[in-house]
Design a protein around this motif. Structure first.
Motif, PDB file in Angstrom:
ATOM      1  N   LYS A 227       0.861  -1.184   0.000  1.00  0.00           N
ATOM      2  CA  LYS A 227       0.000   0.000   0.000  1.00  0.00           C
ATOM      3  C   LYS A 227       0.897   1.234   0.000  1.00  0.00           C
ATOM      4  CE  LYS A 227      -1.950  -1.975   3.456  1.00  0.00           C
ATOM      5  NZ  LYS A 227      -2.736  -2.315   4.670  1.00  0.00           N
ATOM      6  N   TYR A 228       0.747   2.073  -0.996  1.00  0.00           N
ATOM      7  CA  TYR A 228       1.734   3.115  -1.225  1.00  0.00           C
ATOM      8  C   TYR A 228       1.127   4.306  -1.959  1.00  0.00           C
ATOM      9  CZ  TYR A 228       1.454   1.300  -5.939  1.00  0.00           C
ATOM     10  OH  TYR A 228       0.970   0.909  -7.166  1.00  0.00           O
ATOM     11  N   PHE A 229       1.881   5.376  -2.004  1.00  0.00           N
ATOM     12  CA  PHE A 229       1.595   6.525  -2.866  1.00  0.00           C
ATOM     13  C   PHE A 229       2.950   7.127  -3.212  1.00  0.00           C
ATOM     14  CE2 PHE A 229       1.162   7.639   1.584  1.00  0.00           C
ATOM     15  CZ  PHE A 229       1.947   8.771   1.733  1.00  0.00           C
ATOM     16  N   TYR A 230       2.995   7.976  -4.225  1.00  0.00           N
ATOM     17  CA  TYR A 230       4.303   8.521  -4.606  1.00  0.00           C
ATOM     18  C   TYR A 230       4.190   9.960  -5.091  1.00  0.00           C
ATOM     19  CZ  TYR A 230       2.890   7.004  -9.341  1.00  0.00           C
ATOM     20  OH  TYR A 230       2.220   6.799 -10.528  1.00  0.00           O
ATOM     21  N   ASN A 231       5.308  10.669  -4.942  1.00  0.00           N
ATOM     22  CA  ASN A 231       5.398  12.080  -5.320  1.00  0.00           C
ATOM     23  C   ASN A 231       6.525  12.258  -6.327  1.00  0.00           C
ATOM     24  OD1 ASN A 231       4.373  11.673  -2.605  1.00  0.00           O
ATOM     25  ND2 ASN A 231       4.265  13.878  -2.406  1.00  0.00           N
ATOM     26  N   VAL A 232       6.334  13.201  -7.234  1.00  0.00           N
ATOM     27  CA  VAL A 232       7.364  13.559  -8.204  1.00  0.00           C
ATOM     28  C   VAL A 232       7.565  15.068  -8.128  1.00  0.00           C
ATOM     29  CG1 VAL A 232       8.091  13.486 -10.610  1.00  0.00           C
ATOM     30  CG2 VAL A 232       6.588  11.691  -9.727  1.00  0.00           C
ATOM     31  N   THR A 388      -1.053  11.221  -7.700  1.00  0.00           N
ATOM     32  CA  THR A 388      -0.431  10.017  -7.116  1.00  0.00           C
ATOM     33  C   THR A 388       0.021  10.267  -5.687  1.00  0.00           C
ATOM     34  OG1 THR A 388       1.756  10.680  -7.936  1.00  0.00           O
ATOM     35  CG2 THR A 388       0.393   9.306  -9.386  1.00  0.00           C
ATOM     36  N   GLU A 389      -0.122  11.518  -5.209  1.00  0.00           N
ATOM     37  CA  GLU A 389       0.380  11.860  -3.882  1.00  0.00           C
ATOM     38  C   GLU A 389      -0.452  11.269  -2.750  1.00  0.00           C
ATOM     39  OE1 GLU A 389       1.828  15.273  -6.492  1.00  0.00           O
ATOM     40  OE2 GLU A 389       0.146  13.893  -6.412  1.00  0.00           O
ATOM     41  N   TYR A 390      -1.565  10.642  -3.086  1.00  0.00           N
ATOM     42  CA  TYR A 390      -2.393   9.984  -2.080  1.00  0.00           C
ATOM     43  C   TYR A 390      -3.131   8.813  -2.728  1.00  0.00           C
ATOM     44  CZ  TYR A 390      -5.552  13.493  -4.204  1.00  0.00           C
ATOM     45  OH  TYR A 390      -6.243  14.300  -5.073  1.00  0.00           O
ATOM     46  N   VAL A 391      -3.710   7.971  -1.892  1.00  0.00           N
ATOM     47  CA  VAL A 391      -4.607   6.912  -2.369  1.00  0.00           C
ATOM     48  C   VAL A 391      -5.972   7.556  -2.546  1.00  0.00           C
ATOM     49  CG1 VAL A 391      -5.680   4.700  -1.824  1.00  0.00           C
ATOM     50  CG2 VAL A 391      -3.289   5.117  -1.181  1.00  0.00           C
ATOM     51  N   GLY A 392      -6.460   7.619  -3.780  1.00  0.00           N
ATOM     52  CA  GLY A 392      -7.682   8.368  -4.060  1.00  0.00           C
ATOM     53  C   GLY A 392      -8.776   7.534  -4.687  1.00  0.00           C
TER      54      GLY A 392
END
Length: 432
Positions: A227-232, A388-392
């Motif tokens: 379970k993850y999210f990612y930032n760029v 992608t910065e959160y689970v939406g």
């Protein structure tokens, strides 16, 4: 509008609003309610309402003039629809161009896999001043050359002529591991385009430098947790890619609750005249209470009936560093024949792969909580769940226009039960 004026025993039509319309659609949708003493037909088909008198019926339209007759015990009404003949447009071909450099005007500019301004075709969101090499055009898009094995598309309106006097060069890479995150940086002397590939066990960030070489691709592989999210991020040519794990406890989570629509944007309208924005808010406020009681840090995009843009909803989530974003809605239908057995129940939408698991859990927990049919888990390109910065996820708790669902969402316990279903689903997702 009340069609019979003085007669107290009268049906009410919520849709359509006008008795004469020029349309491009294939179907006309009739949404309203009637008294138990009434018998209504639409073009000869008898209408069978739900227990609260709600009904929905669709009529297929032919090209040109369409006449729809509504008869009841008390009156006859005629609606007329003029369906425009669609103009056929020839499919355009890609026009080849000599290579030229363009500059991206603004942050968050979509880079797409196809030259279509819609759908699930986004492969990245480029940053301001990113340089892209263009070698073709089609309709309102430029074809972006990334490498000999990769192309993409960008809207012409999103770029302007750039300068290629200085080639961007690779500087260095660095990687750091933290307790719940991995951070990878890769630096260049200029801003370059990138793509993201969310694979089974890792996320691939690829940065392209086609001015330097047709095969100049820099790949960063970051393993991902379940379970993850990612930032760029991009600053002065340095990309920072951060992959974070969703906290294992609700007490460590910031959850943004988004009551869909609001203010002048009513959303869908139900058979009894109910406005989607009002029901969304009732559910959101109940959910706020339940999640706070469970220990979550809760942030609301709105707590009253007011206008708030899609961009502002996303900004609220990002500025509060939310791990989870839940947008609450009730469903409607597009240009399709209404089917009371198909267009009913609870569905959940997600855009990014990291949100699919939560969507699947919520479809089950919410439909169980409000006693609706499970209507499916689907991908959808909605602005509030694209980051992608959160689970939406976007939860369609029921169908506004389904007469039988209207009995449910008008019941006194619907908002509380919908919120309970979402709360239980979130707790299962976090602790699973």
């Amino acid at each position: 509008m009340l069609l019979t004026g003085m007669n107290a025993f009268s049906y009410e039509l919520i849709l359509p609003k006008e008795k004469r319309s020029i349309v491009n659609s294939n179907y006309a949708l009739f949404v309203g309610n009637m008294r138990s003493s009434e018998t209504i037909t639409i073009n000869g088909e008898r209408i069978l309402p739900a227990s609260n008198g709600a009904f929905t019926h669709s009529v297929k339209l032919k090209e040109g003039e369409n006449r729809v007759v509504i008869r009841s015990n008390y009156n006859t009404q005629v609606y007329k629809f003029c369906k425009k003949t669609p103009t056929k447009s020839e499919a355009s071909e890609v026009k080849e161009l000599d290579r030229q450099v363009f500059r991206v005007k603004d942050d968050n500019t979509p880079l797409r896999s196809t030259p279509v301004d819609a759908g699930l075709n986004r492969v990245a969101h480029l940053f301001k001043d990113t340089t892209v090499v263009v070698n073709g055009e089609k309709d309102g898009f430029y074809r972006v050359f990334l490498s000999k094995d990769k192309i993409a598309w960008i809207a012409k309106k999103d770029v302007e002529a750039g300068c290629s006097d200085t080639l961007a060069e690779f500087i260095n890479m660095d990687s750091k591991k933290f307790k719940n995150a991995v951070v990878q940086t890769i630096s260049f002397s200029g801003n370059l385009p990138y793509t993201v590939e969310d694979c089974d066990k890792e996320i691939l960030f690829k940065v392209y430098n086609p001015e330097f070489s047709d095969s100049s691709v820099y790949t960063v592989n970051i393993p991902k947790p379940e379970k993850y999210f990612y930032n760029v991020y991009l600053e002065n040519g340095t990309y920072t890619f951060k992959v974070s794990e969703v906290p294992h406890s609700i007490n460590d989570c910031t959850v943004v609750i988004d009551a869909g629509h609001g203010g002048s944007e009513k959303g869908a309208v139900g058979c009894l005249g109910d406005k989607e924005k009002d029901i969304n808010l009732k559910i959101a406020l109940e959910l706020q209470k339940q999640l706070k009681a469970a220990g979550a840090n809760v942030v609301m995009t709105r707590e009253c009936d007011g206008n708030i843009s899609l961009n502002d909803r996303v900004k609220i989530a990002k500025s509060n560093q939310a791990e989870i974003f839940v947008s609450i809605h009730l469903n409607s239908i597009g240009d399709t024949p209404f089917n009371p057995n198909k267009h009913k129940g609870t569905s959940v939408y997600y855009f990014n792969r990291n949100s699919k698991q939560l969507a699947q859990i919520l479809e089950k927990s919410v439909s169980k909580g409000v006693n609706t049919r499970k209507d499916g888990v689907r991908t959808g390109s909605f602005a509030v769940i694209r980051p992608t910065e959160y689970v939406g996820v976007l939860v369609e708790t029921a169908y506004m226009i389904n007469p039988h669902d209207s009995v449910l969402y008008n019941s006194k316990d619907f908002a509380e039960n919908a919120a309970k279903g979402i709360t239980e689903g979130l707790l299962e997702f976090i602790s699973k």
